[in-house]
Design an enzyme around this catalytic site. Structure first.
Site, short mmCIF file in Angstrom:
data_model
loop_
_atom_site.label_atom_id
_atom_site.label_comp_id
_atom_site.label_asym_id
_atom_site.label_seq_id
_atom_site.Cartn_x
_atom_site.Cartn_y
_atom_site.Cartn_z
N ASN A 137 -12.90 -17.78 47.61
CA ASN A 137 -11.66 -17.66 48.22
C ASN A 137 -10.55 -19.50 47.68
O ASN A 137 -9.83 -19.07 47.89
CB ASN A 137 -11.65 -18.12 49.87
CG ASN A 137 -10.14 -18.61 50.02
OD1 ASN A 137 -9.50 -18.51 50.53
ND2 ASN A 137 -10.16 -20.53 50.43
N SER A 176 -4.32 -10.97 44.92
CA SER A 176 -3.67 -11.96 45.29
C SER A 176 -2.07 -10.82 44.74
O SER A 176 -2.87 -9.26 44.04
CB SER A 176 -2.87 -12.75 44.69
OG SER A 176 -1.06 -13.28 44.58
N TYR A 181 -1.06 -18.52 37.63
CA TYR A 181 -1.32 -17.72 38.72
C TYR A 181 -1.42 -16.02 38.64
O TYR A 181 -2.80 -16.09 39.08
CB TYR A 181 -0.58 -17.71 39.67
CG TYR A 181 -1.13 -17.60 41.08
CD1 TYR A 181 -2.16 -18.33 42.44
CD2 TYR A 181 -0.71 -16.67 41.95
CE1 TYR A 181 -2.81 -18.12 43.48
CE2 TYR A 181 -0.87 -15.96 43.31
CZ TYR A 181 -2.16 -17.33 43.99
OH TYR A 181 -2.63 -16.96 44.99
N LYS A 241 -5.27 -14.31 39.44
CA LYS A 241 -5.67 -13.37 39.91
C LYS A 241 -5.71 -11.59 39.31
O LYS A 241 -6.74 -10.97 39.32
CB LYS A 241 -4.56 -12.98 40.85
CG LYS A 241 -4.21 -14.68 41.85
CD LYS A 241 -5.38 -14.56 42.18
CE LYS A 241 -5.13 -16.26 43.53
NZ LYS A 241 -6.80 -16.60 43.86
P1 NDP Z 1 -4.25 -23.39 50.76
O1 NDP Z 1 -3.96 -24.30 49.76
O2 NDP Z 1 -4.32 -24.03 52.33
O3 NDP Z 1 -6.81 -23.53 50.54
C1 NDP Z 1 -6.95 -23.75 49.37
C2 NDP Z 1 -8.48 -24.07 49.41
O4 NDP Z 1 -8.98 -24.03 48.87
C3 NDP Z 1 -8.31 -25.61 50.12
O5 NDP Z 1 -9.35 -25.42 50.97
C4 NDP Z 1 -8.11 -26.04 48.83
O6 NDP Z 1 -9.46 -28.00 49.23
C5 NDP Z 1 -9.44 -25.41 47.72
N1 NDP Z 1 -9.39 -26.15 47.03
C6 NDP Z 1 -8.61 -26.23 45.62
N2 NDP Z 1 -8.57 -26.40 44.65
C7 NDP Z 1 -10.46 -26.65 44.79
C8 NDP Z 1 -11.32 -27.22 43.98
N3 NDP Z 1 -10.85 -27.60 42.81
N4 NDP Z 1 -12.54 -27.37 44.70
C9 NDP Z 1 -13.46 -26.88 45.56
N5 NDP Z 1 -12.15 -26.72 46.64
C10 NDP Z 1 -10.81 -26.13 45.76
O7 NDP Z 1 -4.52 -21.88 50.14
P2 NDP Z 1 -4.46 -20.22 50.64
O8 NDP Z 1 -5.62 -20.66 51.77
O9 NDP Z 1 -3.01 -19.54 51.65
O10 NDP Z 1 -5.42 -19.68 49.51
C11 NDP Z 1 -6.57 -18.82 49.23
C12 NDP Z 1 -6.77 -18.52 48.66
O11 NDP Z 1 -6.05 -16.85 48.72
C13 NDP Z 1 -6.24 -18.59 47.34
O12 NDP Z 1 -7.21 -17.75 46.37
C14 NDP Z 1 -4.94 -18.11 46.69
O13 NDP Z 1 -4.73 -18.10 45.69
C15 NDP Z 1 -5.35 -16.70 47.83
N6 NDP Z 1 -3.75 -15.97 48.06
C16 NDP Z 1 -3.10 -16.82 49.50
C17 NDP Z 1 -2.08 -16.03 49.67
C18 NDP Z 1 -1.21 -16.53 50.56
O14 NDP Z 1 -0.27 -16.19 50.65
N7 NDP Z 1 -1.29 -17.58 51.11
C19 NDP Z 1 -1.44 -14.69 48.92
C20 NDP Z 1 -2.76 -14.09 48.24
C21 NDP Z 1 -3.91 -15.19 47.67
P3 NDP Z 1 -9.29 -29.08 49.33
O15 NDP Z 1 -7.60 -29.38 49.07
O16 NDP Z 1 -9.49 -29.86 49.71
O17 NDP Z 1 -10.12 -28.99 47.85
#
Ligand code: NDP
Length: 250
Positions: A88, A140, A153, A157
């Site tokens: 995720n 996405s 991005y 995806k």
């Molecule tokens: P958030 O930004 O809330 O969450 C992203 C998470 O990824 C964070 O918890 C972050 O944790 C973690 N993360 C990012 N980079 C790293 C890394 N290098 N190592 C470990 N952890 C990492 O985003 P969303 O919840 O919105 O998104 C979750 C997924 O859903 C993503 O893949 C996004 O592309 C996808 N998505 C979201 C949509 C939306 O509308 N929100 C729509 C379509 C897809 P930390 O900061 O602790 O590193």
């Protein structure tokens, strides 16, 4: 042991916020021990405090590819087989095509694609010996139709959807199902950054979403729980839009 059944274990990357947090909460409500991986220790600790003993927080940067195999081996040594991996974690960059640097492009691909490959590979090594397991990737709407200003991005995806199919054909015969959820626009920090200061984009999103609202992280969690469960035992290689109809919206 929960209800006298052996405890199932899942890994949810990015399980400390947004969609990953909702998946983690629902998995834990269903008695699944859930290992959450993220970089922000405070966020992970707060999630652990909220969700209790079935939540295992691991502070780790998934772009440290060379350490992923060792991390996975140690988690399996401690917690036993992984039943479900939810890839995720992801990052976004909203910027004009012409202004995106090679480094920025590479950064998005590293987190959103290469880390998914590296962690899946490390987990599959073990799932293969169990002849059991399932993987859920997150794509996405950017891979369903063209969205301006998200070139890296979108590349990442689209790759995830292709990888899901390639992994499914190769791994399903080994007892490992691989599926993908394509979320529509879901209210999280990530979408807030992309939409809240851009009324035109928000309007465009809502106008082509037949259900007329942004989704909630729980909507994606429900789909993830289903795909991870035995109810989905004949489902592999699928890309499931959970999008309020956004991908087919006029
Ligand atoms: P958030 O930004 O809330 O969450 C992203 C998470 O990824 C964070 O918890 C972050 O944790 C973690 N993360 C990012 N980079 C790293 C890394 N290098 N190592 C470990 N952890 C990492 O985003 P969303 O919840 O919105 O998104 C979750 C997924 O859903 C993503 O893949 C996004 O592309 C996808 N998505 C979201 C949509 C939306 O509308 N929100 C729509 C379509 C897809 P930390 O900061 O602790 O590193």
């Amino acid at each position: 042991m929960t209800n006298n059944k052996p405890l199932k274990t899942a890994i949810v990357t990015g399980g400390g916020s947004g969609i990953g947090l909702a998946i983690t909460e629902l998995f834990i409500q269903n008695g699944i021990r859930t290992i959450i991986i993220g970089r922000d220790v405070k966020k992970l600790q707060a999630t652990k405090e909220k969700l209790g003993e079935l939540c295992i927080p691991i502070a780790f940067n998934l772009t440290e590819f060379e350490k992923i195999s060792e991390l996975t081996d140690s988690l399996i040594m401690e917690y036993g087989p992984i039943h479900t991996l939810v890839n995720n974690a992801g990052i976004n960059l909203k910027k004009d095509f012409i202004l995106v640097t090679h480094q920025e492009f590479e950064n998005i691909l590293s987190t959103n694609v290469t880390a998914v490959f590296a962690l899946s590979k490390a987990v599959v090594k073990h799932m293969r010996s169990e002849k059991n397991g399932n993987i859920i990737n997150i794509s996405s709407m950017a891979s369903q139709y063209g969205i301006p200003k998200v070139i890296a991005y979108t590349a990442s995806k689209a790759a995830i959807e292709g990888m899901t199919k390639a992994m499914a054909v190769e791994l399903s015969p080994m007892g490992i199902r691989v599926n993908c959820i394509a979320p529509g626009f879901i209210a999280t920090e990530m979408s807030a950054k992309a939409l809240n200061d851009d009324k035109e984009r928000m309007q465009k999103v809502l106008s082509r979403t037949p259900l007329g609202v942004l989704g909630k992280p729980e909507d994606i969690a429900a789909a993830a729980l289903f795909l991870s469960s035995d109810a989905a035992k004949f489902i592999t290689g699928t890309i499931l839009p959970v999008d309020g109809g956004n991908s087919i919206g006029f």
